[in-house]
Design a protein around this motif. Structure first.
Motif, PDB file in Angstrom:
ATOM      1  N   GLN A  46     -28.331  51.686  99.746  1.00 30.47           N
ATOM      2  CA  GLN A  46     -27.729  50.546 100.416  1.00 30.47           C
ATOM      3  C   GLN A  46     -27.067  50.926 101.729  1.00 30.47           C
ATOM      4  O   GLN A  46     -26.826  50.089 102.575  1.00 30.47           O
ATOM      5  CB  GLN A  46     -26.681  49.894  99.496  1.00 30.47           C
ATOM      6  CG  GLN A  46     -27.266  49.395  98.185  1.00 30.47           C
ATOM      7  CD  GLN A  46     -26.186  48.809  97.303  1.00 30.47           C
ATOM      8  OE1 GLN A  46     -25.513  47.862  97.700  1.00 30.47           O
ATOM      9  NE2 GLN A  46     -26.012  49.348  96.116  1.00 30.47           N
ATOM     10  N   ASP A  47     -26.725  52.167 101.882  1.00 27.81           N
ATOM     11  CA  ASP A  47     -26.003  52.640 103.052  1.00 27.81           C
ATOM     12  C   ASP A  47     -26.530  54.027 103.392  1.00 27.81           C
ATOM     13  O   ASP A  47     -26.564  54.895 102.527  1.00 27.81           O
ATOM     14  CB  ASP A  47     -24.502  52.710 102.721  1.00 27.81           C
ATOM     15  CG  ASP A  47     -23.654  53.042 103.930  1.00 27.81           C
ATOM     16  OD1 ASP A  47     -24.108  53.841 104.769  1.00 27.81           O
ATOM     17  OD2 ASP A  47     -22.543  52.511 104.023  1.00 27.81           O
ATOM     18  N   PRO A  48     -26.960  54.277 104.643  1.00 25.34           N
ATOM     19  CA  PRO A  48     -27.518  55.578 104.972  1.00 25.34           C
ATOM     20  C   PRO A  48     -26.551  56.731 104.811  1.00 25.34           C
ATOM     21  O   PRO A  48     -26.961  57.885 104.750  1.00 25.34           O
ATOM     22  CB  PRO A  48     -27.938  55.423 106.442  1.00 25.34           C
ATOM     23  CG  PRO A  48     -27.137  54.284 106.956  1.00 25.34           C
ATOM     24  CD  PRO A  48     -26.974  53.366 105.785  1.00 25.34           C
ATOM     25  N   PHE A  49     -25.256  56.450 104.728  1.00 23.30           N
ATOM     26  CA  PHE A  49     -24.289  57.517 104.593  1.00 23.30           C
ATOM     27  C   PHE A  49     -23.573  57.501 103.241  1.00 23.30           C
ATOM     28  O   PHE A  49     -22.589  58.194 103.051  1.00 23.30           O
ATOM     29  CB  PHE A  49     -23.252  57.443 105.722  1.00 23.30           C
ATOM     30  CG  PHE A  49     -23.870  57.531 107.082  1.00 23.30           C
ATOM     31  CD1 PHE A  49     -24.436  58.714 107.513  1.00 23.30           C
ATOM     32  CD2 PHE A  49     -23.918  56.426 107.907  1.00 23.30           C
ATOM     33  CE1 PHE A  49     -25.030  58.803 108.767  1.00 23.30           C
ATOM     34  CE2 PHE A  49     -24.506  56.504 109.158  1.00 23.30           C
ATOM     35  CZ  PHE A  49     -25.060  57.691 109.587  1.00 23.30           C
TER      36      PHE A  49
ATOM     37  N   LEU B  29     -25.210  56.136 116.550  1.00 23.56           N
ATOM     38  CA  LEU B  29     -26.120  57.231 116.895  1.00 23.56           C
ATOM     39  C   LEU B  29     -27.496  56.985 116.302  1.00 23.56           C
ATOM     40  O   LEU B  29     -28.522  57.182 116.969  1.00 23.56           O
ATOM     41  CB  LEU B  29     -25.567  58.566 116.386  1.00 23.56           C
ATOM     42  CG  LEU B  29     -24.440  59.206 117.199  1.00 23.56           C
ATOM     43  CD1 LEU B  29     -23.954  60.469 116.512  1.00 23.56           C
ATOM     44  CD2 LEU B  29     -24.900  59.504 118.617  1.00 23.56           C
ATOM     45  N   ARG B  30     -27.524  56.542 115.065  1.00 22.44           N
ATOM     46  CA  ARG B  30     -28.804  56.261 114.411  1.00 22.44           C
ATOM     47  C   ARG B  30     -29.562  55.145 115.126  1.00 22.44           C
ATOM     48  O   ARG B  30     -30.752  55.266 115.405  1.00 22.44           O
ATOM     49  CB  ARG B  30     -28.559  55.838 112.954  1.00 22.44           C
ATOM     50  CG  ARG B  30     -28.504  56.996 111.958  1.00 22.44           C
ATOM     51  CD  ARG B  30     -28.259  56.445 110.556  1.00 22.44           C
ATOM     52  NE  ARG B  30     -28.646  57.422 109.544  1.00 22.44           N
ATOM     53  CZ  ARG B  30     -29.694  57.277 108.742  1.00 22.44           C
ATOM     54  NH1 ARG B  30     -30.450  56.208 108.837  1.00 22.44           N
ATOM     55  NH2 ARG B  30     -29.974  58.202 107.832  1.00 22.44           N
TER      56      ARG B  30
ATOM     57  N   GLU C 290     -33.965  57.918 110.552  1.00 21.91           N
ATOM     58  CA  GLU C 290     -34.233  56.844 109.595  1.00 21.91           C
ATOM     59  C   GLU C 290     -35.555  57.073 108.883  1.00 21.91           C
ATOM     60  O   GLU C 290     -36.085  56.164 108.250  1.00 21.91           O
ATOM     61  CB  GLU C 290     -34.239  55.495 110.326  1.00 21.91           C
ATOM     62  CG  GLU C 290     -32.875  55.112 110.883  1.00 21.91           C
ATOM     63  CD  GLU C 290     -32.898  53.819 111.674  1.00 21.91           C
ATOM     64  OE1 GLU C 290     -34.015  53.408 112.087  1.00 21.91           O
ATOM     65  OE2 GLU C 290     -31.821  53.236 111.888  1.00 21.91           O
ATOM     66  N   PHE C 291     -36.083  58.257 108.988  1.00 20.98           N
ATOM     67  CA  PHE C 291     -37.349  58.610 108.363  1.00 20.98           C
ATOM     68  C   PHE C 291     -37.247  60.048 107.848  1.00 20.98           C
ATOM     69  O   PHE C 291     -36.333  60.784 108.223  1.00 20.98           O
ATOM     70  CB  PHE C 291     -38.500  58.498 109.373  1.00 20.98           C
ATOM     71  CG  PHE C 291     -38.232  59.209 110.671  1.00 20.98           C
ATOM     72  CD1 PHE C 291     -38.521  60.560 110.818  1.00 20.98           C
ATOM     73  CD2 PHE C 291     -37.678  58.528 111.751  1.00 20.98           C
ATOM     74  CE1 PHE C 291     -38.263  61.221 112.009  1.00 20.98           C
ATOM     75  CE2 PHE C 291     -37.417  59.181 112.954  1.00 20.98           C
ATOM     76  CZ  PHE C 291     -37.712  60.538 113.081  1.00 20.98           C
ATOM     77  N   GLN C 292     -38.152  60.407 106.991  1.00 19.06           N
ATOM     78  CA  GLN C 292     -38.168  61.752 106.452  1.00 19.06           C
ATOM     79  C   GLN C 292     -38.649  62.738 107.515  1.00 19.06           C
ATOM     80  O   GLN C 292     -39.677  62.510 108.150  1.00 19.06           O
ATOM     81  CB  GLN C 292     -39.076  61.827 105.223  1.00 19.06           C
ATOM     82  CG  GLN C 292     -38.553  61.080 104.009  1.00 19.06           C
ATOM     83  CD  GLN C 292     -37.269  61.694 103.464  1.00 19.06           C
ATOM     84  OE1 GLN C 292     -37.106  62.904 103.442  1.00 19.06           O
ATOM     85  NE2 GLN C 292     -36.356  60.835 103.011  1.00 19.06           N
ATOM     86  N   ALA C 293     -37.909  63.803 107.700  1.00 18.73           N
ATOM     87  CA  ALA C 293     -38.287  64.827 108.665  1.00 18.73           C
ATOM     88  C   ALA C 293     -37.882  66.186 108.099  1.00 18.73           C
ATOM     89  O   ALA C 293     -36.772  66.337 107.577  1.00 18.73           O
ATOM     90  CB  ALA C 293     -37.608  64.597 110.008  1.00 18.73           C
TER      91      ALA C 293
END
Length: 283
Positions: free
Chosen positions: A14-17, A36-37, A146-149
């Motif tokens: 629900q929250d990127p952090f 920043l994101r 916001e993506f897998q890296a």
């Protein structure tokens, strides 16, 4: 600002952090990371965009002012800057962030970029691509994509609650904002990478090649993680991280109360002393 929610724990989605503890971040800190994101770290890279051509040309012209170009056309000359092939666009991956940070170094610190490129040519490592790896390391460490890296350093842990809070706090207290913190961190870590590689060249009498480059990046990752164990009040602290302070101040400057740098090593003083007194002897 990001909306509050009932966090279900690490990876709730629900929250990127949320996985690094929303209770440890203030609303302004969370907002700084989110900006920043949204505004900087996830802009798609368009190789055909006019500003892409302009950025590449400005980086080149800074590195080689006596050989200016007006268009980022394909050519072997790009390999002198540290790209892997004749078409520099193919080395820019994971969005525009990597090129933006290299461009920031070129425009804000042109003399430093020029020196780094010249020394990298002599030390036989691809400077531009190495810089792109540093950008990737930073973004993955602070979970800004916001993506897998993948991380360029195997088994590198992401920032924990404490490290992320210290980074977010510096983004908040820096008048120019989080982007300046990110770019100055990039500058500092590129400096570490460069110095470590040159030291490896000396230690092994030049018998190193790009296959050993992950060792240099490992050192970059370690120093970055150690730096964010303490709070910082100004981006000038990052000069200590890279060792770019003036010789008269080397080994003496203080970071965040009781963390000091002495002979390029961080030392934690057992007793807090005022900033004006927190100097280590140079002898």
């Amino acid at each position: 600002a990001m909306p509050s929610h009932s966090c279900g724990g690490p990876g709730c989605g629900q929250d990127p952090f949320c996985s690094i503890g929303p209770s440890r971040l203030t609303a302004s800190e969370r907002s700084a990371l989110q900006r920043l994101r949204e505004d900087y770290c996830n802009t798609p890279f368009d190789p055909n965009a006019p500003d892409t051509n302009q950025a590449l040309c400005e980086v080149w012209n800074t590195a080689f002012p006596e050989e200016p170009i007006e268009s980022a056309t394909d050519g072997e000359h790009w390999m002198r800057l540290g790209f892997q092939c004749n078409r520099p666009h193919t080395d820019v991956r994971s969005g525009r962030l990597a090129l933006d940070q290299l461009h920031s170094l070129a425009t804000k610190h042109p003399q430093q970029l020029r020196q780094l490129v010249a020394e990298a040519q002599q030390a036989r490592y691809p400077f531009a691509c190495a810089c792109f790896n540093v950008t990737q390391l930073i973004a993955v460490f602070f979970d800004l994509y916001e993506f897998q890296a993948p991380s360029p350093v195997s088994c590198m842990a992401q920032a924990d609650r404490e490290q992320l809070k210290h980074f977010a706090r510096l983004c908040c207290v820096t008048p120019q904002g989080g982007r300046t913190v990110l770019d100055e961190l990039f500058r500092a870590l590129v400096g570490i990478m460069h110095k470590v590689w040159l030291e490896m060249q000396v230690r092994w009498a030049g018998a190193v090649d790009v296959m050993q480059f992950p060792m240099a990046l490992q050192k970059v990752a370690q120093d970055n993680a150690a730096f964010w164990r303490w709070a910082h009040n100004d981006t000038s602290d990052l000069l200590l991280l890279s060792g770019d302070e003036s010789p008269a101040r080397q080994g003496q400057l203080r970071i965040a109360g009781c963390l000091v740098l002495h002979n390029r090593r961080f030392l934690l003083l057992k007793k807090f002393v005022p900033a004006a007194c927190c100097l280590l002897p140079t002898g």
